[in-house]
Design an enzyme around this catalytic site. Structure first.
Site, PDB file in Angstrom:
ATOM      1  N   THR A  17       1.048  -1.310  -0.316  1.00 50.33           N
ATOM      2  CA  THR A  17      -0.083   0.008  -0.194  1.00 50.33           C
ATOM      3  C   THR A  17       1.127   1.906   0.309  1.00 50.33           C
ATOM      4  O   THR A  17       0.523   2.814  -0.952  1.00 50.33           O
ATOM      5  CB  THR A  17      -1.015  -0.040   1.600  1.00 50.33           C
ATOM      6  OG1 THR A  17      -1.795  -0.947   0.591  1.00 50.33           O
ATOM      7  CG2 THR A  17      -2.264   1.271   1.207  1.00 50.33           C
ATOM      8  N   LYS A  38      -7.590  -2.254  -5.435  1.00 52.58           N
ATOM      9  CA  LYS A  38      -7.266  -3.538  -4.680  1.00 52.58           C
ATOM     10  C   LYS A  38      -8.843  -4.665  -5.058  1.00 52.58           C
ATOM     11  O   LYS A  38     -10.040  -5.007  -4.658  1.00 52.58           O
ATOM     12  CB  LYS A  38      -7.462  -2.883  -3.285  1.00 52.58           C
ATOM     13  CG  LYS A  38      -6.998  -4.346  -2.300  1.00 52.58           C
ATOM     14  CD  LYS A  38      -6.575  -3.931  -1.070  1.00 52.58           C
ATOM     15  CE  LYS A  38      -5.800  -5.049  -0.379  1.00 52.58           C
ATOM     16  NZ  LYS A  38      -4.482  -5.390  -1.046  1.00 52.58           N
TER      17      LYS A  38
END
Length: 215
Positions: A17, A38
């Site tokens: 991330t 995602k």
């Protein structure tokens, strides 16, 4: 098709991330419309996707065309249990159509789409599919993020070999946290001697973006 970049790692909690956010900022600074998704997130409690929300917040700052996009739009598959998708979903077959539809929607809003994976390459999604299989299916340029602690040589080489076995176009970047001195002394000499171009996430994000965009 817009440029797709898949961010994977040697394991969980390596810095996917963090790296994805740096990629978004760097590409946006070059005048590109950035997008993010995602495909699968686990550990989603009461509809809150920790990674998804963090990524969505940033991409809305960088690309006004994402102003009406919700977290459900960028995280199409969500599970409550913080475990491998195979376990969290009780071996629910992967819905590739849902992922394809998400990509198609988001690509209308961006020039480059960053796709963040879940865990490492051999995290099982269902009985027949691992994360590496999803990467192969998407045919995205891939960034392997690896750690710099003791053991990173083994972990990096194993993941590199796995990507090569699937003929996935990729590059590798090292996410150095608090152990720069240790990495430089214990592991980096091997990578330099064996011909690796040692790119560090926090220091060489511009070069990493160049390499990925041209893969």
């Amino acid at each position: 098709m817009k440029k797709q970049i898949f961010v994977t790692a040697t394991n969980t909690d390596i810095g996917k991330t963090y790296t994805t956010k740096l990629l978004l900022k760097e590409y946006a600074s070059r005048g590109l419309r950035v997008g993010v998704m995602k495909p699968i997130e686990t550990g989603v409690l009461d509809g809150f996707c920790p990674d998804g929300e963090e990524l969505l917040s940033l991409v809305k700052e960088l690309n006004i065309e994402f102003k009406d996009i919700s977290v459900n739009d960028i995280v199409p598959i969500q599970y409550e249990l913080a475990a491998a998708p195979f376990v969290a979903s009780r071996n629910t077959p992967l819905d590739l159509k849902k992922i394809d539809n998400t990509i198609q929607k988001l690509e209308n809003l961006c020039d480059v789409l960053i796709i963040e994976g879940a865990g490492g390459l051999y995290v099982p999604i269902d009985e027949n599919t691992m994360i590496i299989d999803l990467i192969k299916y998407l045919d995205a340029s891939t960034l392997l993020v690896t750690h710099c602690s003791l053991g990173c040589i083994n972990d990096t080489l194993l993941s590199k070999k796995a990507l090569e076995s699937k003929k996935i176009k990729h590059t590798i970047a090292f996410n150095i946290r608090d152990d720069e001195a240790s990495f430089s002394k214990i592991s980096q000499p091997y990578f330099q001697k064996s011909g690796f171009k040692v790119m560090k996430v926090g220091q060489n994000i511009d070069t990493i973006c160049d390499v990925l965009y041209n893969l």
